[in-house]
Write a protein that holds these residues in place. Structure first.
Motif, short mmCIF file in Angstrom:
data_model
loop_
_atom_site.label_atom_id
_atom_site.label_comp_id
_atom_site.label_asym_id
_atom_site.label_seq_id
_atom_site.Cartn_x
_atom_site.Cartn_y
_atom_site.Cartn_z
N GLN A 1 14.22 -4.11 16.43
CA GLN A 1 13.02 -3.77 17.16
C GLN A 1 11.92 -2.85 16.77
O GLN A 1 10.89 -3.18 15.78
N GLU A 2 12.49 -1.69 16.33
CA GLU A 2 11.54 -0.45 15.21
C GLU A 2 11.67 -1.29 13.98
O GLU A 2 9.92 -1.36 13.36
N ALA A 3 12.33 -1.63 13.27
CA ALA A 3 12.46 -2.21 12.05
C ALA A 3 11.03 -3.38 12.35
O ALA A 3 10.27 -3.81 11.12
N GLN A 4 11.27 -4.26 13.22
CA GLN A 4 10.58 -5.24 13.55
C GLN A 4 9.09 -5.52 13.07
O GLN A 4 7.97 -5.61 12.75
N ALA A 5 8.84 -4.38 13.97
CA ALA A 5 7.69 -4.03 14.14
C ALA A 5 6.66 -2.95 12.63
O ALA A 5 6.48 -3.07 12.33
N ARG A 6 7.78 -2.15 12.11
CA ARG A 6 7.43 -1.15 11.06
C ARG A 6 7.42 -2.97 9.59
O ARG A 6 6.19 -2.44 8.96
N THR A 7 7.97 -3.39 9.61
CA THR A 7 8.05 -4.84 8.86
C THR A 7 7.12 -5.62 8.71
O THR A 7 6.32 -5.40 7.99
N ARG A 8 6.60 -5.89 9.91
CA ARG A 8 4.99 -6.86 9.82
C ARG A 8 4.18 -6.20 9.66
O ARG A 8 2.96 -5.99 9.38
N PHE A 9 3.93 -4.48 10.33
CA PHE A 9 2.74 -3.73 9.77
C PHE A 9 3.33 -3.84 8.23
O PHE A 9 1.50 -3.28 7.55
N LEU A 10 3.83 -3.14 7.17
CA LEU A 10 3.91 -3.47 5.72
C LEU A 10 3.67 -4.64 5.78
O LEU A 10 2.58 -5.03 4.49
N GLU A 11 4.40 -6.18 6.18
CA GLU A 11 2.96 -7.33 5.21
C GLU A 11 1.71 -7.33 5.84
O GLU A 11 1.33 -7.62 5.19
N GLY A 12 1.24 -6.99 6.82
CA GLY A 12 -0.01 -6.51 7.62
C GLY A 12 -1.13 -6.12 5.88
O GLY A 12 -1.81 -5.78 5.08
N ALA B 1 -5.23 -6.16 7.55
CA ALA B 1 -4.48 -4.95 7.75
C ALA B 1 -4.51 -4.19 8.67
O ALA B 1 -4.21 -3.09 8.84
N GLN B 2 -5.85 -4.44 9.36
CA GLN B 2 -6.23 -3.11 9.65
C GLN B 2 -6.29 -3.70 11.51
O GLN B 2 -5.61 -3.12 12.38
N ALA B 3 -5.99 -4.24 11.27
CA ALA B 3 -5.12 -5.88 12.62
C ALA B 3 -4.00 -4.89 12.80
O ALA B 3 -3.33 -4.63 13.95
N ALA B 4 -2.76 -5.27 11.81
CA ALA B 4 -1.43 -4.55 12.00
C ALA B 4 -1.37 -3.38 12.04
O ALA B 4 -1.13 -2.70 12.85
N ASN B 5 -2.23 -2.93 11.71
CA ASN B 5 -2.46 -1.18 11.45
C ASN B 5 -2.58 -0.45 13.19
O ASN B 5 -2.35 -0.33 13.91
N ALA B 6 -3.45 -1.60 13.79
CA ALA B 6 -3.31 -1.23 15.86
C ALA B 6 -2.63 -2.11 16.61
O ALA B 6 -2.69 -1.12 17.57
N GLN B 7 -1.92 -3.02 16.17
CA GLN B 7 -1.09 -3.69 16.93
C GLN B 7 -0.09 -2.42 17.14
O GLN B 7 1.79 -2.02 17.32
N GLY C 1 -3.04 -3.97 0.52
CA GLY C 1 -3.45 -4.73 -0.74
C GLY C 1 -4.86 -5.45 -0.95
O GLY C 1 -5.42 -5.29 -1.74
N TRP C 2 -5.48 -5.10 -0.15
CA TRP C 2 -6.99 -5.66 -0.22
C TRP C 2 -7.78 -3.92 -1.56
O TRP C 2 -8.56 -4.92 -2.37
N GLY C 3 -6.66 -3.09 -2.00
CA GLY C 3 -6.93 -2.36 -2.54
C GLY C 3 -6.19 -2.98 -4.43
O GLY C 3 -5.99 -3.33 -4.59
N LEU C 4 -5.53 -1.22 -4.47
CA LEU C 4 -4.72 -1.13 -5.80
C LEU C 4 -3.22 -1.82 -5.22
O LEU C 4 -3.08 -2.64 -6.13
N GLY C 5 -2.96 -1.86 -4.03
CA GLY C 5 -1.64 -2.94 -3.65
C GLY C 5 -0.93 -1.81 -3.86
O GLY C 5 0.21 -2.52 -4.34
N LEU C 6 -0.38 -0.65 -4.28
CA LEU C 6 0.46 -0.37 -4.43
C LEU C 6 1.47 0.27 -3.29
O LEU C 6 2.24 1.22 -3.58
N VAL C 7 1.10 0.21 -2.38
CA VAL C 7 2.47 0.10 -0.86
C VAL C 7 3.48 -0.22 -1.26
O VAL C 7 3.96 -1.68 -2.06
N GLY C 8 4.07 0.60 -1.51
CA GLY C 8 5.67 0.16 -0.68
C GLY C 8 5.68 -0.05 -2.34
O GLY C 8 7.16 -0.09 -2.83
N GLN C 9 5.64 0.45 -3.43
CA GLN C 9 5.69 0.24 -5.07
C GLN C 9 6.35 1.91 -5.67
O GLN C 9 6.53 1.51 -6.51
N MET C 10 5.53 2.48 -5.52
CA MET C 10 5.42 3.92 -5.78
C MET C 10 6.24 4.99 -5.87
O MET C 10 6.46 5.58 -3.87
#
Length: 438
Positions: free
Chosen positions: A199-210, A219-225, A369-378
């Motif tokens: 359940q925790e992994a699914q929540a984090r995956t949805r957050f990362l997708e956002g 992105a901010q909706a995923a953050n709030a969720q 993703g709406w910025g430079l989009g480096l999330v998950g890549q650094m």
């Protein structure tokens, strides 16, 4: 020996922000140092998306020897140590504010409550509008509990600090581990643990997708969720209890003038340096070893029952190295050649709230993703290098701003709302004195 009488109230005393001349330089220096470490920690784990990746993905980013070394150094010297330091300074700052309020004859509860309510508003806005990892709202809520200890004896404060930091987490960890085993058996308990992890992994995956999407709104909706998902969890309540324990250690240090009068406490700081180093190395070293054993499959939390005590041992490691940092800065502050370092960090520490919020805004622009989009890549090394570069840019900005203004923008807002009136922002022009002749 009888206690000295309380200071007499000052006539015409009124609540006001602390003047620059009243600030404790070492606290500002440590706050600037802590802010740098917190920025590295937030970027390494959250802004970069590392905490949201699968184990295989994080291992791929840290596969090279350089990245493995950087990762190990981060977990040993940075992870949680600067959060501990920040919490300690919060409690120490409360002790100083309490002393000054009593000296002026000002009731601390109404003033500090308004201060905490404003901080809570800033923190909640920060959490839901920008970043789920906000710490300001937690500090504000726990700060109300800190008020309950303002008249407590030193022994009571220390006892509660030890219970909240070590006793309660150890007890809860033991109950969480052993009660399901006794009630349902090992197989059912293991399945329940796996379901919770899924359940925790699914929540984090949805957050990362956002965060990876090209839309600021998504992105901010995923953050709030994700914030709604993590807020009710027991581990957050436990973390608030540990934070209160750290506050109480700071309150106790403030009462003894540990950082306000370093010269008198040089021996204490030397002892903190030695014993903090021993505890820090043992606590953090044990955690690093266990993590490596888990990766290669030699230990399993579900089968090795002794691992329930690991979080408490890890917390002792956090405290140990944080104590080393405090003692080292205190002792170095007595050396003239160290003053230039203080001049670099102190302005950042005076604007800690502004820079903390600014770090979030800049990081979202870089990683989402709406910025430079480096999330998950650094990779870890690039993430740390980028973070330190951004912090280095905050140093001259702080110096430039404070050469013209009394507070940072966020600090000005915080103080103005706390005192119910707009505070003077610009520094008074320096008076020019004609040189004497002869």
């Amino acid at each position: 020996m009888s206690e000295p009488p309380p200071p007499a109230p000052l006539s015409g005393a009124h609540a006001r922000p602390v003047d620059v001349s009243e600030r404790v330089l070492l606290l500002d220096v440590l706050r600037g140092f802590a802010l740098c470490g917190v920025f590295v920690s937030n970027s390494f784990s959250w802004f970069s998306g590392r905490a949201l990746l699968t184990r295989e993905q994080t291992q791929a980013l840290s596969a090279s020897p350089l990245e493995a070394v950087v990762t190990a150094l981060y977990y040993f010297f940075v992870n949680q140590k600067f959060v501990v330091l920040f919490s300690f300074l919060f409690g120490l700052g409360f002790s100083i504010q309490l002393t000054r309020a009593e000296a002026r004859g000002i009731p601390i509860v109404p003033l500090y409550s308004r201060r905490l309510l404003v901080l809570l508003g800033i923190g909640v806005t920060h959490m839901f509008a920008l970043w789920v990892g906000d710490v300001l709202s937690t500090y504000a809520l726990v700060g109300f509990a800190l008020l309950l200890f303002r008249r407590s004896s030193d022994r009571t404060v220390l006892t509660w600090a030890l219970v909240l930091i070590g006793g309660v987490p150890l007890l809860v960890s033991a109950l969480q581990h052993f009660v399901p085993l006794l009630m349902s058996g090992a197989q059912v308990a293991a399945e329940a643990a796996k379901a919770s992890e899924a359940q925790e992994a699914q929540a984090r995956t949805r957050f990362l997708e956002g965060l990876s999407s090209g839309s600021f709104q998504l992105a901010q909706a995923a953050n709030a969720q994700y914030a709604v998902f993590v807020l009710p969890q027991l581990k957050r309540l436990l973390w608030m209890g540990v934070t209160l324990g750290r506050f109480l250690l700071g309150l106790l240090a403030g009462r003894y003038l540990l950082l306000q009068d370093v010269e008198r406490h040089r021996t204490s700081h030397r002892r903190m340096l030695v014993w903090g180093g021993v505890v820090g190395v043992l606590g953090n070293g044990a955690w690093v070893v266990v993590q490596r054993l888990r990766i290669v499959g030699l230990v399993d939390p579900a089968k090795d029952h002794w691992m329930f005590a690991l979080p408490t041992l890890q917390e002792l490691g956090f405290l140990g190295l944080a104590a080393v940092y405090v003692a080292a800065f205190a002792l170095l502050s007595q050396r003239e050649q160290w003053w230039k370092v203080q001049e670099v960090l102190a302005p950042v520490g005076r604007m800690a709230l502004t820079h903390y919020l600014l770090q979030t805004v800049v990081s979202l622009c870089i990683y989402d993703g709406w910025g430079l989009g480096l999330v998950g890549q650094m990779t870890p090394s690039r993430c740390v290098a980028l973070t330190l570069t951004l912090f280095a840019l905050q140093v001259p900005v702080s110096q430039w701003w404070l050469s013209r203004f009394r507070f940072g923008p966020a600090e000005w807002l915080w103080r103005s709302l706390t005192y119910g009136r707009a505070q003077p922002m610009r520094l008074a022009p320096r008076s020019t004195v004609e040189p004497s002749v002869g």
